[in-house]
Enzyme design. Structure first.
Site, PDB file in Angstrom:
ATOM      1  N   LYS A   1     -61.759   6.906 -70.195  1.00 25.02           N
ATOM      2  CA  LYS A   1     -62.504   5.930 -70.952  1.00 25.02           C
ATOM      3  C   LYS A   1     -63.543   5.942 -70.398  1.00 25.02           C
ATOM      4  CE  LYS A   1     -61.424   1.964 -72.404  1.00 25.02           C
ATOM      5  NZ  LYS A   1     -62.714   1.134 -71.322  1.00 25.02           N
ATOM      6  N   ASP A   2     -63.290   5.973 -69.153  1.00 24.36           N
ATOM      7  CA  ASP A   2     -64.413   5.592 -68.115  1.00 24.36           C
ATOM      8  C   ASP A   2     -65.012   6.645 -67.186  1.00 24.36           C
ATOM      9  OD1 ASP A   2     -64.193   2.390 -67.987  1.00 24.36           O
ATOM     10  OD2 ASP A   2     -62.069   3.238 -67.302  1.00 24.36           O
TER      11      ASP A   2
ATOM     12  N   SER B   1     -59.073  -1.408 -74.390  1.00 27.78           N
ATOM     13  CA  SER B   1     -59.826  -2.188 -73.017  1.00 27.78           C
ATOM     14  C   SER B   1     -59.755  -2.904 -72.234  1.00 27.78           C
ATOM     15  CB  SER B   1     -61.297  -2.106 -73.097  1.00 27.78           C
ATOM     16  OG  SER B   1     -62.182  -2.837 -72.351  1.00 27.78           O
TER      17      SER B   1
ATOM     18  N   ARG C   1     -60.945  -5.675 -72.177  1.00 23.11           N
ATOM     19  CA  ARG C   1     -61.932  -6.628 -72.754  1.00 23.11           C
ATOM     20  C   ARG C   1     -61.939  -6.755 -73.922  1.00 23.11           C
ATOM     21  NH1 ARG C   1     -64.259  -4.516 -68.120  1.00 23.11           N
ATOM     22  NH2 ARG C   1     -65.498  -6.044 -66.632  1.00 23.11           N
TER      23      ARG C   1
ATOM     24  N   HIS D   1     -52.786   1.523 -70.544  1.00 25.42           N
ATOM     25  CA  HIS D   1     -52.319   1.720 -69.637  1.00 25.42           C
ATOM     26  C   HIS D   1     -50.415   2.748 -69.464  1.00 25.42           C
ATOM     27  CE1 HIS D   1     -55.179  -1.455 -68.700  1.00 25.42           C
ATOM     28  NE2 HIS D   1     -55.277  -0.571 -67.723  1.00 25.42           N
TER      29      HIS D   1
ATOM     30  N   GLN E   1     -66.632   6.594 -64.119  1.00 30.66           N
ATOM     31  CA  GLN E   1     -66.462   6.712 -63.220  1.00 30.66           C
ATOM     32  C   GLN E   1     -64.597   8.098 -62.628  1.00 30.66           C
ATOM     33  OE1 GLN E   1     -63.176   3.055 -62.667  1.00 30.66           O
ATOM     34  NE2 GLN E   1     -61.478   4.151 -63.435  1.00 30.66           N
TER      35      GLN E   1
ATOM     36  N   MET F   1     -56.624  -3.365 -63.307  1.00 28.09           N
ATOM     37  CA  MET F   1     -56.894  -3.798 -62.204  1.00 28.09           C
ATOM     38  C   MET F   1     -55.816  -5.257 -63.140  1.00 28.09           C
ATOM     39  SD  MET F   1     -61.129  -4.543 -61.665  1.00 28.09           S
ATOM     40  CE  MET F   1     -61.720  -4.585 -63.343  1.00 28.09           C
TER      41      MET F   1
ATOM     42  N   GLU G   1     -51.708  -0.615 -73.748  1.00 26.12           N
ATOM     43  CA  GLU G   1     -51.009   0.783 -73.937  1.00 26.12           C
ATOM     44  C   GLU G   1     -52.020   2.108 -73.465  1.00 26.12           C
ATOM     45  OE1 GLU G   1     -48.742   4.046 -75.957  1.00 26.12           O
ATOM     46  OE2 GLU G   1     -48.059   1.568 -75.647  1.00 26.12           O
TER      47      GLU G   1
ATOM     48  N   GLN H   1     -66.267  -5.049 -57.620  1.00 28.27           N
ATOM     49  CA  GLN H   1     -66.521  -3.963 -58.739  1.00 28.27           C
ATOM     50  C   GLN H   1     -67.504  -4.540 -59.518  1.00 28.27           C
ATOM     51  OE1 GLN H   1     -62.885  -1.534 -58.894  1.00 28.27           O
ATOM     52  NE2 GLN H   1     -63.831  -1.441 -60.773  1.00 28.27           N
TER      53      GLN H   1
END
Length: 333
Positions: A150-151, A186, A188, A34, A154, A27, A32, A61
């Site tokens: 981490k997810d 993250s 966030r 990613h 998902q 998204m 790092e 989402q």
């Protein structure tokens, strides 16, 4: 390497393919974590393959009151990072490209697994996630798609969808990337103030406490099988840092390998302490689950498990998890 920015599926489909296509779905607001996904994709695609990074902030989402509007959009920086990491293409479609008729009337349902943990805290989130993943898999037509561990929930749901609905694509999970202090990377994290970030470290510390307790118990049980049931056994167990009471033959023989309850308790103690910090950590859930369906594991559980946590620090909601294996020493050699 030169990275091409594409906006439409038609442009992507027009590219000549000579090898495997590996896709990393994001998204945006790349970091790092990613970059690690992209580098892994480059390795799996090989020198003759192609790596495509998708950048799409999926409105399905985000629930009411969540951060869709303030979610960071940094496309220029994302393209640069993707290129440095080995991507051939960044596919950044507009909402109208992904949902040409507006919000889709037909969506993918996450089923019972999608209603647990994250699904309970964020109703409808996983339906939206699976719907856009299904659409992006069709739009990008990869041979392999990579997602971060981490997810974990998902990733488990995507694997289930691909298997249950017969998608012709391989799904690969890539381990969580962390800061030096342990905080999981993250997008966030940028919302956290300095004091909030210090509190947020409790998430990873709790997981590590559970992991360390698990490792100590597994080592204890392994040593118990090597030492005769005598006074020497008690001394050996005490040398591992356990009390002499833990050397009782019956207790060791009947205890579940690794002790899920003890793992949960060790993690919970760290989170309880963080709840008293300023600013406090507000726990959403702590769970030790079977990754096949995300149900809680019992005391007799053996096999792969996930210790997962979600919490808020200030206005920022964070998640983290680590994998554990129960019963490593459960069978006699």
């Amino acid at each position: 390497m030169t990275t091409t920015l594409l906006r439409t599926a038609g442009e992507l489909h027009a590219r000549v393919r000579t090898g495997r296509r590996a896709v990393v779905m994001t998204m945006g607001a790349l970091h790092e974590g990613h970059a690690t996904l992209v580098r892994t994709a480059r390795e799996l695609a090989g020198p003759d393959g192609e790596v495509v990074v998708t950048v799409f902030v999926n409105p399905l989402q985000f629930g009411a009151g969540e951060d869709l509007d303030r979610y960071p959009r940094t496309l220029d920086a994302d393209v640069a990072l993707a290129g440095r990491s080995g991507a051939d293409v960044v596919f950044a479609p507009a909402v109208e490209e992904v949902y040409p008729g507006g919000e889709p009337q037909v969506r993918v349902s996450a089923g019972p697994m999608g209603e647990r943990l994250e699904g309970s805290s964020r109703p409808g989130h996983f339906d939206g996630m699976l719907t856009v993943v299904a659409k992006l898999l069709h739009l990008t037509r990869p041979d392999i798609a990579l997602y971060g561990q981490k997810d974990a929930q998902q990733l488990a749901l995507i694997r289930r969808m691909v298997r249950d609905l017969n998608f012709g694509v391989e799904i690969a999970g890539v381990p969580t990337v962390r800061e030096e202090d342990g905080l999981a990377l993250s997008s966030r994290n940028r919302y956290l103030s300095a004091p909030e970030r210090r509190t947020a470290l409790a998430l990873s510390r709790a997981l590590f406490a559970g992991r360390d307790r698990h490792a100590a118990q597994e080592a204890l049980r392994a040593r118990a099988r090597e030492v005769p049931a005598t006074h020497a056994r008690a001394e050996a167990l005490s040398a591992l840092g356990e009390s002499r009471a833990a050397a009782d033959t019956h207790a060791v023989a009947t205890a579940a390998p690794g002790g899920p309850a003890a793992v949960r308790a060790a993690a919970r103690a760290v989170l309880d302490e963080a709840a008293r910090l300023d600013p406090p950590l507000k726990l959403d859930y702590l769970a030790l689950v079977d990754p096949s369906d995300f149900t809680d594991v019992g005391e007799d559980f053996t096999g792969e498990a996930v210790l997962a946590v979600a919490a808020r620090v200030g206005t920022t909601r964070l998640i983290d998890n680590i994998p554990l294996t129960f019963g490593t020493f459960g069978a006699a050699s």
